[in-house]
Design a protein around this motif. Structure first.
Motif, PDB file in Angstrom:
ATOM      1  N   SER A 142       0.525  -1.166   0.143  1.00  0.00           N
ATOM      2  CA  SER A 142       0.025  -0.275   0.030  1.00  0.00           C
ATOM      3  C   SER A 142       0.514   1.332   0.373  1.00  0.00           C
ATOM      4  N   SER A 146       0.914   6.199  -1.364  1.00  0.00           N
ATOM      5  CA  SER A 146       0.108   6.519  -0.364  1.00  0.00           C
ATOM      6  C   SER A 146       1.673   7.281  -0.520  1.00  0.00           C
ATOM      7  N   GLN A 156      -2.511   9.717  16.430  1.00  0.00           N
ATOM      8  CA  GLN A 156      -3.151   8.438  15.564  1.00  0.00           C
ATOM      9  C   GLN A 156      -1.920   6.896  15.927  1.00  0.00           C
ATOM     10  N   SER A 174      -6.370  -1.397  10.979  1.00  0.00           N
ATOM     11  CA  SER A 174      -6.447  -0.521  10.426  1.00  0.00           C
ATOM     12  C   SER A 174      -7.725  -0.350   9.238  1.00  0.00           C
ATOM     13  N   LEU A 175      -9.023  -0.988   9.905  1.00  0.00           N
ATOM     14  CA  LEU A 175     -10.188  -0.154   9.768  1.00  0.00           C
ATOM     15  C   LEU A 175     -10.425   0.965   9.834  1.00  0.00           C
ATOM     16  N   PHE A 177      -8.412   3.619  11.025  1.00  0.00           N
ATOM     17  CA  PHE A 177      -7.605   4.619  10.380  1.00  0.00           C
ATOM     18  C   PHE A 177      -8.030   4.406   8.875  1.00  0.00           C
ATOM     19  N   GLN A 178      -8.297   3.535   8.637  1.00  0.00           N
ATOM     20  CA  GLN A 178      -8.729   3.787   6.920  1.00  0.00           C
ATOM     21  C   GLN A 178      -7.516   2.894   6.275  1.00  0.00           C
ATOM     22  N   VAL A 179      -6.237   2.642   6.910  1.00  0.00           N
ATOM     23  CA  VAL A 179      -4.846   2.421   5.779  1.00  0.00           C
ATOM     24  C   VAL A 179      -4.675   1.266   5.634  1.00  0.00           C
ATOM     25  N   SER A 180      -4.188   0.531   5.597  1.00  0.00           N
ATOM     26  CA  SER A 180      -3.573  -1.537   5.534  1.00  0.00           C
ATOM     27  C   SER A 180      -3.069  -1.775   7.052  1.00  0.00           C
TER      28      SER A 180
END
Length: 190
Positions: A142, A146, A156, A174-175, A177-180
């Motif tokens: 990912s 970025s 965060q 990850s869910l 913070f909307q990152v992998s």
């Protein structure tokens, strides 16, 4: 436009719709229009750059299609939909009895009649997904998407470390913070 759209005896004849869109990756609108005129479309819908209103107009047109109608585009990109939305749209076409035809050039045409094998639809969807620049191939790091953006702020990261120490999984973080999960681990890994 031809006379195929007559409404004699209360039964509308099938119509052929061309959808011209001003979208990166498609031929210029004049070229698309020429292809659709050559394909003898009854109605050519031409939109400029994609806007929410243009998408609503297209949605209304597609919702009114009847069995036997034909939709002609230069590429699936003309629909300006995600792969999942395209799958739903094509499924609806097949259920209603609408023919989808992709015309890339005067002698290059792909037709998906309602009885066509689903495997071909899936292949077209996969090709569409592969052409989408905003998507990374499955399994790609990912970090490639970025850019120069830092995935998580220092606040965060502190909060993610606290939650992880308390037992929150990388997947849940990850869910949140909307990152992998990999980006979470890179940020909080000790």
């Amino acid at each position: 436009m031809g006379g195929r759209g007559g409404d004699e005896g209360g039964v509308r004849e099938a119509l052929r719709y061309g959808i011209v869109r001003e979208v990166e990756g498609l031929a210029p609108p004049l070229r698309q229009r020429a292809l659709f005129e050559q394909a003898r479309c009854d109605l050519i819908l031409q939109e400029g750059p994609p806007t929410p209103e243009a998408q609503r107009r297209l949605g209304r047109l597609l919702a009114g299609l009847k069995a036997g109608d034909e939709v002609i585009v230069q590429s699936l990109d003309a629909f300006q939909r995600s792969t999942g939305e395209l799958a739903q749209l094509i499924r609806t076409f097949l259920e209603v009895g609408v023919v989808l035809r992709i015309v890339e050039g005067p002698d290059e045409s792909e037709t998906l009649p309602p009885a066509e094998n689903v495997r071909r639809v899936l292949a077209l969807l996969a090709e569409h997904e592969a052409r989408r620049p905003s998507r990374s191939p499955a399994g790609a790091a990912s970090r490639a998407n970025s850019g120069s953006r830092k995935p998580l702020s220092k606040y965060q990261i502190e909060y993610a470390r606290k939650l992880h120490r308390e037992g929150t999984s990388l997947r849940s973080l990850s869910l949140l913070f909307q990152v992998s999960p990999n980006e979470v681990w890179e940020a909080i890994g000790d």
